[in-house]
Design a protein around this motif. Sequence first.
Motif, PDB file in Angstrom:
ATOM      1  N   HIS A 141       0.838  -1.206   0.000  1.00  0.00           N
ATOM      2  CA  HIS A 141       0.000   0.000   0.000  1.00  0.00           C
ATOM      3  C   HIS A 141       0.872   1.256   0.000  1.00  0.00           C
ATOM      4  N   ARG A 142       1.933   1.233   0.787  1.00  0.00           N
ATOM      5  CA  ARG A 142       2.807   2.404   0.912  1.00  0.00           C
ATOM      6  C   ARG A 142       3.600   2.640  -0.371  1.00  0.00           C
ATOM      7  N   GLN A 143       4.057   1.567  -1.008  1.00  0.00           N
ATOM      8  CA  GLN A 143       4.801   1.732  -2.250  1.00  0.00           C
ATOM      9  C   GLN A 143       3.931   2.309  -3.359  1.00  0.00           C
ATOM     10  N   ALA A 144       2.685   1.857  -3.423  1.00  0.00           N
ATOM     11  CA  ALA A 144       1.766   2.443  -4.403  1.00  0.00           C
ATOM     12  C   ALA A 144       1.569   3.927  -4.115  1.00  0.00           C
ATOM     13  N   MET A 145       1.576   4.272  -2.848  1.00  0.00           N
ATOM     14  CA  MET A 145       1.355   5.662  -2.448  1.00  0.00           C
ATOM     15  C   MET A 145       2.533   6.558  -2.822  1.00  0.00           C
ATOM     16  N   VAL A 146       3.768   6.116  -2.559  1.00  0.00           N
ATOM     17  CA  VAL A 146       4.924   6.973  -2.841  1.00  0.00           C
ATOM     18  C   VAL A 146       5.153   7.134  -4.335  1.00  0.00           C
ATOM     19  N   HIS A 147       4.616   6.225  -5.143  1.00  0.00           N
ATOM     20  CA  HIS A 147       4.753   6.346  -6.591  1.00  0.00           C
ATOM     21  C   HIS A 147       3.546   7.026  -7.235  1.00  0.00           C
ATOM     22  N   ASP A 148       2.619   7.467  -6.416  1.00  0.00           N
ATOM     23  CA  ASP A 148       1.445   8.181  -6.909  1.00  0.00           C
ATOM     24  C   ASP A 148       1.711   9.681  -6.809  1.00  0.00           C
ATOM     25  N   PRO A 149       1.716  10.412  -7.935  1.00  0.00           N
ATOM     26  CA  PRO A 149       2.035  11.850  -7.896  1.00  0.00           C
ATOM     27  C   PRO A 149       1.112  12.653  -6.989  1.00  0.00           C
ATOM     28  N   VAL A 150      -0.115  12.188  -6.810  1.00  0.00           N
ATOM     29  CA  VAL A 150      -1.077  12.916  -5.990  1.00  0.00           C
ATOM     30  C   VAL A 150      -0.890  12.599  -4.508  1.00  0.00           C
ATOM     31  N   LYS A 151      -0.687  11.322  -4.184  1.00  0.00           N
ATOM     32  CA  LYS A 151      -0.656  10.890  -2.785  1.00  0.00           C
ATOM     33  C   LYS A 151       0.731  10.911  -2.149  1.00  0.00           C
ATOM     34  N   SER A 152       1.781  10.997  -2.954  1.00  0.00           N
ATOM     35  CA  SER A 152       3.135  10.866  -2.407  1.00  0.00           C
ATOM     36  C   SER A 152       3.468  11.955  -1.390  1.00  0.00           C
ATOM     37  N   SER A 153       2.888  13.127  -1.535  1.00  0.00           N
ATOM     38  CA  SER A 153       3.179  14.220  -0.598  1.00  0.00           C
ATOM     39  C   SER A 153       2.562  13.983   0.779  1.00  0.00           C
ATOM     40  N   GLU A 154       1.692  12.976   0.898  1.00  0.00           N
ATOM     41  CA  GLU A 154       1.008  12.705   2.165  1.00  0.00           C
ATOM     42  C   GLU A 154       1.653  11.555   2.939  1.00  0.00           C
ATOM     43  N   ILE A 155       2.816  11.087   2.494  1.00  0.00           N
ATOM     44  CA  ILE A 155       3.389   9.871   3.068  1.00  0.00           C
ATOM     45  C   ILE A 155       3.674  10.011   4.560  1.00  0.00           C
ATOM     46  N   PHE A 156       4.160  11.177   5.002  1.00  0.00           N
ATOM     47  CA  PHE A 156       4.495  11.330   6.423  1.00  0.00           C
ATOM     48  C   PHE A 156       3.279  11.670   7.272  1.00  0.00           C
ATOM     49  N   THR A 157       2.206  12.088   6.629  1.00  0.00           N
ATOM     50  CA  THR A 157       0.944  12.267   7.343  1.00  0.00           C
ATOM     51  C   THR A 157       0.273  10.921   7.563  1.00  0.00           C
ATOM     52  N   THR A 158       0.335  10.073   6.552  1.00  0.00           N
ATOM     53  CA  THR A 158      -0.276   8.746   6.640  1.00  0.00           C
ATOM     54  C   THR A 158       0.567   7.795   7.477  1.00  0.00           C
ATOM     55  N   PHE A 159       1.887   7.893   7.337  1.00  0.00           N
ATOM     56  CA  PHE A 159       2.800   7.008   8.072  1.00  0.00           C
ATOM     57  C   PHE A 159       3.772   7.845   8.915  1.00  0.00           C
ATOM     58  N   PRO A 160       3.263   8.513   9.951  1.00  0.00           N
ATOM     59  CA  PRO A 160       4.112   9.411  10.746  1.00  0.00           C
ATOM     60  C   PRO A 160       5.140   8.684  11.612  1.00  0.00           C
ATOM     61  N   ARG A 161       5.023   7.354  11.754  1.00  0.00           N
ATOM     62  CA  ARG A 161       5.969   6.654  12.621  1.00  0.00           C
ATOM     63  C   ARG A 161       7.363   6.581  12.015  1.00  0.00           C
ATOM     64  N   PHE A 162       7.510   6.914  10.729  1.00  0.00           N
ATOM     65  CA  PHE A 162       8.848   7.082  10.167  1.00  0.00           C
ATOM     66  C   PHE A 162       9.636   8.118  10.965  1.00  0.00           C
ATOM     67  N   LEU A 163       8.915   9.059  11.583  1.00  0.00           N
ATOM     68  CA  LEU A 163       9.551  10.200  12.222  1.00  0.00           C
ATOM     69  C   LEU A 163       9.963   9.937  13.667  1.00  0.00           C
ATOM     70  N   ASP A 164       9.547   8.795  14.235  1.00  0.00           N
ATOM     71  CA  ASP A 164       9.950   8.539  15.624  1.00  0.00           C
ATOM     72  C   ASP A 164      10.352   7.090  15.907  1.00  0.00           C
ATOM     73  N   ILE A 165      10.140   6.194  14.960  1.00  0.00           N
ATOM     74  CA  ILE A 165      10.551   4.799  15.142  1.00  0.00           C
ATOM     75  C   ILE A 165      11.715   4.508  14.198  1.00  0.00           C
ATOM     76  N   MET A 166      12.855   4.195  14.751  1.00  0.00           N
ATOM     77  CA  MET A 166      14.038   3.943  13.922  1.00  0.00           C
ATOM     78  C   MET A 166      13.986   2.541  13.309  1.00  0.00           C
ATOM     79  N   GLY A 167      14.575   2.416  12.123  1.00  0.00           N
ATOM     80  CA  GLY A 167      14.674   1.121  11.472  1.00  0.00           C
ATOM     81  C   GLY A 167      13.633   0.864  10.401  1.00  0.00           C
ATOM     82  N   LEU A 168      12.696   1.783  10.200  1.00  0.00           N
ATOM     83  CA  LEU A 168      11.631   1.544   9.227  1.00  0.00           C
ATOM     84  C   LEU A 168      12.118   1.700   7.789  1.00  0.00           C
ATOM     85  N   ILE A 169      13.080   2.582   7.559  1.00  0.00           N
ATOM     86  CA  ILE A 169      13.656   2.703   6.213  1.00  0.00           C
ATOM     87  C   ILE A 169      14.384   1.415   5.849  1.00  0.00           C
TER      88      ILE A 169
END
Length: 351
Positions: A141-169
Motif C-alpha cells: 500500500h505504501r509503495q503504491a502511495m509513494v509512486h502516486d504523484p497525488v498521494k506521495s506528498s502525504e506519506i508522512f501524514t499517513t505514516f508518521p511513525r517514520f519520524l519517531d521509530i528507527m529502522g523503518l527505512i
Amino acid sequence: MLDSVSPSTSHSIASSNSSFLSSGADNEGDSDDTITLQPSPTQRNRADVTCLAQNIENILKEKPGGERILTEYARKKSLTDSMRRDMVKILVAHMASEHGTPFSKENQLTTETQCHEAIALMKHTTDEAIIKEKMRQTFTHRQAMVHDPVKSSEIFTTFPRFLDIMGLIEQDFSLMFGDDISPKFLEKWPTHYRQKVLEQSRGLTQTSDLEDLLHNAESTTEELEDGWDSEISSILLLIHLMPPSPHGRNKGKLSARHAIDHLVKFIKTGTSVEGHLDSITDSRQPYLLAVGTKRSAIHKYFIVIDKHAIPCQSPDSLASFDELFKAHFVFATSYNRDLASVYHFLQTAVY
C-alpha cells in the motif's frame, strides 16, 4: 576514474530484478529542461514502439494526473523533467498494482479497509513491535502511495511513525530488494572501496578542502581536532573524485565543497532540529543532518526530507549514510543532481 575499484555490475542493485530501482532513483534531474519522448528505432521495431506507446497512453488516461501529462505532450511533443517524473510514478504505481513488487506478498494487507485500520492502529500504539509488523503488512500500500504523484506528498501524514521509530527505512528497503542486498554497502565499503578511494584521491590536484578530508579520513577520532570523522570524510572524498557536472540553463559548475553541503549539514548539540527544518526555504533532495558538539563528535544523525527529520538508527556516520542512500528508494525520490555521479557509482558498483 574509479574503474579500477568497480566490480561487475552483475552484482549491483541495478540488476537485482527490481523495477522500482530503475524507475525510482535514476531520475536525478531537478530542472525543467525539456526532453523528447522518441524511442530509438535501433532498440525497438516500429510495431513494438506503437504498441508500447498505446499501452502507456491507455494507462495515463485512467490515472489521476495522466490527462495533464498527455495534454502537455500533445501540445509540446516533449515533457519537462518534472512532468516526466510524474509519468514514471504513475506507470510504476500501475505496475505495482498489476504485478506486485519484487518481494513476496505473503502477510500483506490486501484491502483498503485493512490498510486503513492498520494505519490507524500504528498512529496510536506505543508498541514498537506492533508498529514494525503493521508497517511490513502495509508495504505494498505504501509503495503504491509513494509512486502516486497525488498521494506521495502525504506519506508522512499517513505514516508518521517514520519520524519517531528507527529502522523503518531499513525494513522497507529489505522488503524491496532482499536481505542479501541491504547489508552490501556496510560490508564492502570498509573492506574494499574505502582504501581505493583514498588512493585515488591522493592523485588529485590538492586543495585545502581535499587535503583536510584526506587528513581526516586517515586519522582516528582521537586525533581529530576539527572536521568530519574518518568514515564520513571517506564518503565526501567521492564528491571530489566525481564532482558535479554543469547543468541547468546557466550551465554553472558547482564546486565539490558546495556539493558536500547537499549531502550533510552540521548543527551543534542544543540547536533546535525543528528550527533547522523551519529555516528550509527551498525544495531539496534528502540529506543528512548531523547533531553533535563538533563535526568529528556526532551523537545523532537525521535524514531530512520534505522538511521532516527522520532519526537514523545509529550515530555511526557510515551506517547513517547507508540509510540516507536507501531513503531515496523507500520514498521514490530522485538523487540530488549535484550528487548524482556519487550515488550512481554506489548504486551500480557497491550495492
